[in-house]
Write a protein that holds these residues in place. Structure first.
Motif, PDB file in Angstrom:
ATOM      1  N   ASP A 195       0.804  -1.222   0.058  1.00 12.71           N
ATOM      2  CA  ASP A 195       0.081  -0.200   0.090  1.00 12.71           C
ATOM      3  C   ASP A 195       1.079   1.350   0.140  1.00 12.71           C
ATOM      4  OD1 ASP A 195      -2.110   1.649   0.171  1.00 12.71           O
ATOM      5  OD2 ASP A 195      -2.775   1.094   2.344  1.00 12.71           O
ATOM      6  N   PHE A 198       2.690   1.545  -3.498  1.00  4.58           N
ATOM      7  CA  PHE A 198       1.823   2.468  -4.375  1.00  4.58           C
ATOM      8  C   PHE A 198       1.803   3.836  -4.171  1.00  4.58           C
ATOM      9  CE2 PHE A 198      -0.495  -1.716  -4.851  1.00  4.58           C
ATOM     10  CZ  PHE A 198       0.106  -2.210  -6.095  1.00  4.58           C
ATOM     11  N   LEU A 202       4.006   5.738  -7.165  1.00 10.71           N
ATOM     12  CA  LEU A 202       3.121   6.114  -8.292  1.00 10.71           C
ATOM     13  C   LEU A 202       2.646   7.435  -8.081  1.00 10.71           C
ATOM     14  CD1 LEU A 202       1.172   2.527  -8.513  1.00 10.71           C
ATOM     15  CD2 LEU A 202       3.210   3.483  -9.433  1.00 10.71           C
ATOM     16  N   PRO A 205      -1.719   6.844  -8.692  1.00 13.16           N
ATOM     17  CA  PRO A 205      -2.108   5.215  -8.477  1.00 13.16           C
ATOM     18  C   PRO A 205      -3.155   4.917  -9.177  1.00 13.16           C
ATOM     19  CG  PRO A 205      -1.455   6.531  -6.489  1.00 13.16           C
ATOM     20  CD  PRO A 205      -1.277   7.497  -7.346  1.00 13.16           C
ATOM     21  N   LEU A 209      -3.147   1.770 -11.538  1.00 15.73           N
ATOM     22  CA  LEU A 209      -3.664   0.364 -11.166  1.00 15.73           C
ATOM     23  C   LEU A 209      -5.214   0.317 -11.452  1.00 15.73           C
ATOM     24  CD1 LEU A 209      -2.216   0.918  -7.815  1.00 15.73           C
ATOM     25  CD2 LEU A 209      -1.555  -1.098  -9.210  1.00 15.73           C
ATOM     26  N   GLN A 228      -4.003  -6.235  -2.023  1.00  9.76           N
ATOM     27  CA  GLN A 228      -3.766  -4.881  -2.383  1.00  9.76           C
ATOM     28  C   GLN A 228      -4.192  -4.889  -3.880  1.00  9.76           C
ATOM     29  OE1 GLN A 228      -3.576  -1.790  -1.041  1.00  9.76           O
ATOM     30  NE2 GLN A 228      -3.226  -2.777   1.398  1.00  9.76           N
ATOM     31  N   TRP A 272       1.690  -6.062 -13.982  1.00  8.61           N
ATOM     32  CA  TRP A 272       2.412  -5.801 -12.667  1.00  8.61           C
ATOM     33  C   TRP A 272       3.035  -7.134 -12.395  1.00  8.61           C
ATOM     34  CZ3 TRP A 272       3.905  -1.793 -10.122  1.00  8.61           C
ATOM     35  CH2 TRP A 272       3.141  -0.603 -10.658  1.00  8.61           C
ATOM     36  N   TYR A 350      11.355  -0.140  -7.313  1.00 12.96           N
ATOM     37  CA  TYR A 350      10.067  -0.043  -8.275  1.00 12.96           C
ATOM     38  C   TYR A 350      10.875   0.324  -9.808  1.00 12.96           C
ATOM     39  CZ  TYR A 350       6.668   2.764 -11.109  1.00 12.96           C
ATOM     40  OH  TYR A 350       5.676   3.186 -12.132  1.00 12.96           O
TER      41      TYR A 350
END
Ligand SMILES: C[S@@+](CC[C@H](N)C(=O)[O-])C[C@H]1O[C@@H](n2cnc3c(N)ncnc32)[C@H](O)[C@@H]1O
Length: 356
Positions: A195, A198, A202, A205, A209, A228, A272, A350
């Protein structure tokens, strides 16, 4: 002086207690890349360090990027330090130093280090918050959201560091700590790591996503990370020989693959890849690099469990493994690392090939 009036040549960084050495290596290296030299003041387990600039400090204010600092939770440019705050009037010397800086602020964060010792200061912080804010308002020192943020960092009841951060180049959270709520339906506390990742990595997000996307979760059991993905309606293959939480399997969008995460590959490329396998960091880095190089995923978030010694070297080596593999495959990928608040003896990576 950097940044003009009343601003000292020092940077204050918050970090996870015990990672002061890594945080120091980070800032020394990043500063050197910008042609800035200096020295570090740090105490073991203090949860923060100071980088004191010897020359060329302006480059740090203009070009040092918070996102390039792996072990720092917050990046603060020091205004000054007071080490003899009188208990009967802490406000006056603090306001005098702020006045002298000539700066105005968007907001004020009252902070301590994230240590057990510092917890005893929380009552003081709470009591001090309203009078300080009132004093700033009275002098018209609080303005719009683009102004720097004021940090009042209490090292003890008598020692305080004043500084500012740039809201576009710093953590948005007080003490650099996101206060995330543990979701009732999640099967493990690890869920907070993904969480936070992200939210941290990002920029948008909700665009990164999107319901209907696909993912593979390596080392998924019992399912905190898969949770998640599922909560964002992303179809997920959860790879682990261990058991997955049955509620996730009942969602209809999770397939459990009892397989070795180092051998598994999806039939079709996925959006992902996420990976939280407890494994040697170099192996995980090489695996993530392979997925990206082969085009098996577009974006990846992965956890690297760090060794007890030479942790900074380990991170540098893992980055090189990924960069070299992708250069060989002629793939352009953006890579970032951060020790997130919910990371313990680990960091999160990431990597993205970008979205069309
Ligand atoms: C820290 S736990 C993962 C927790 C999970 N992300 C969550 O949020 O619930 C690490 C997992 O990695 C799995 N694991 C370790 N090596 C693996 C491998 N080679 N292949 C698949 N899973 C592996 C373990 O079985 C364990 O369930």
């Amino acid at each position: 002086m950097i940044g003009g009036q009343g601003v000292s040549d020092a940077i204050l960084l918050y970090c996870r207690p015990g990672f002061e050495k890594e945080c120091a290596s980070d800032i020394v290296q990043q500063a050197a890349l910008l042609g800035v030299h200096g020295y570090v003041r740090a105490i073991k387990d203090a949860g923060h360090i100071r980088f004191v600039v010897a020359d060329g400090g302006a480059a740090l204010q203009d070009h040092l990027r918070f996102s390039d600092l792996i072990f720092a939770r917050q990046l603060i440019h020091q205004i000054g330090e007071i080490d003899n705050l009188p208990a009967h009037d802490r406000l006056s010397p603090i306001m005098a130093m702020i006045d002298q800086s000539g700066l105005r602020f968007s907001d004020v964060f009252m902070e301590t280090a994230d240590t057990n010792d510092a917890k005893s200061l929380s009552v003081l912080l709470r009591k001090f918050k309203v009078p300080l804010r009132r004093a700033l308002e009275k002098k018209d020192l609080l303005g719009n959201e683009h102004l720097p943020r004021l940090h009042v960092f209490f090292e003890s009841g008598t020692e305080v560091v004043l500084g500012f951060s740039n809201p576009r180049n710093a953590s948005p959270w007080p003490m650099g700590i996101p206060r995330l709520k543990f979701p009732a339906g999640a099967p493990s506390r690890s869920t907070l790591k993904l969480d936070e990742a992200f939210q941290f990595f990002l920029a948008h997000p909700d665009e990164a996503l999107v319901p209907g996307m696909t993912a593979v979760d390596l080392g998924a059991a019992p399912g905190g990370w898969t949770y998640q993905l599922v909560r964002r309606h992303i179809r997920t293959v959860a790879v682990d020989n261990g058991p997955m939480d049955s509620r996730l399997l009942d969602s209809g969008i999770v397939q459990h693959a009892r397989a070795d995460g180092f051998r598994y590959r999806p039939l079709k490329p996925v959006d992902w890849l996420v990976c939280d396998m407890v494994e040697q960091p170099h192996r995980v880095a090489a695996l993530v690099a392979d997925w990206l190089a082969e085009g098996a995923c577009r974006e990846a978030i992965f956890n690297l469990k760090l060794p007890m010694k030479k942790r900074y070297d380990c991170v540098t080596e893992c980055r090189s493994i990924i960069e070299e593999r992708l250069a060989k495959a002629d793939r352009r990928v953006v890579i970032a690392f951060k020790q997130l608040y919910h990371d313990r003896q680990e960091i999160t990576g990431y990597a993205t090939r970008g979205r069309s």
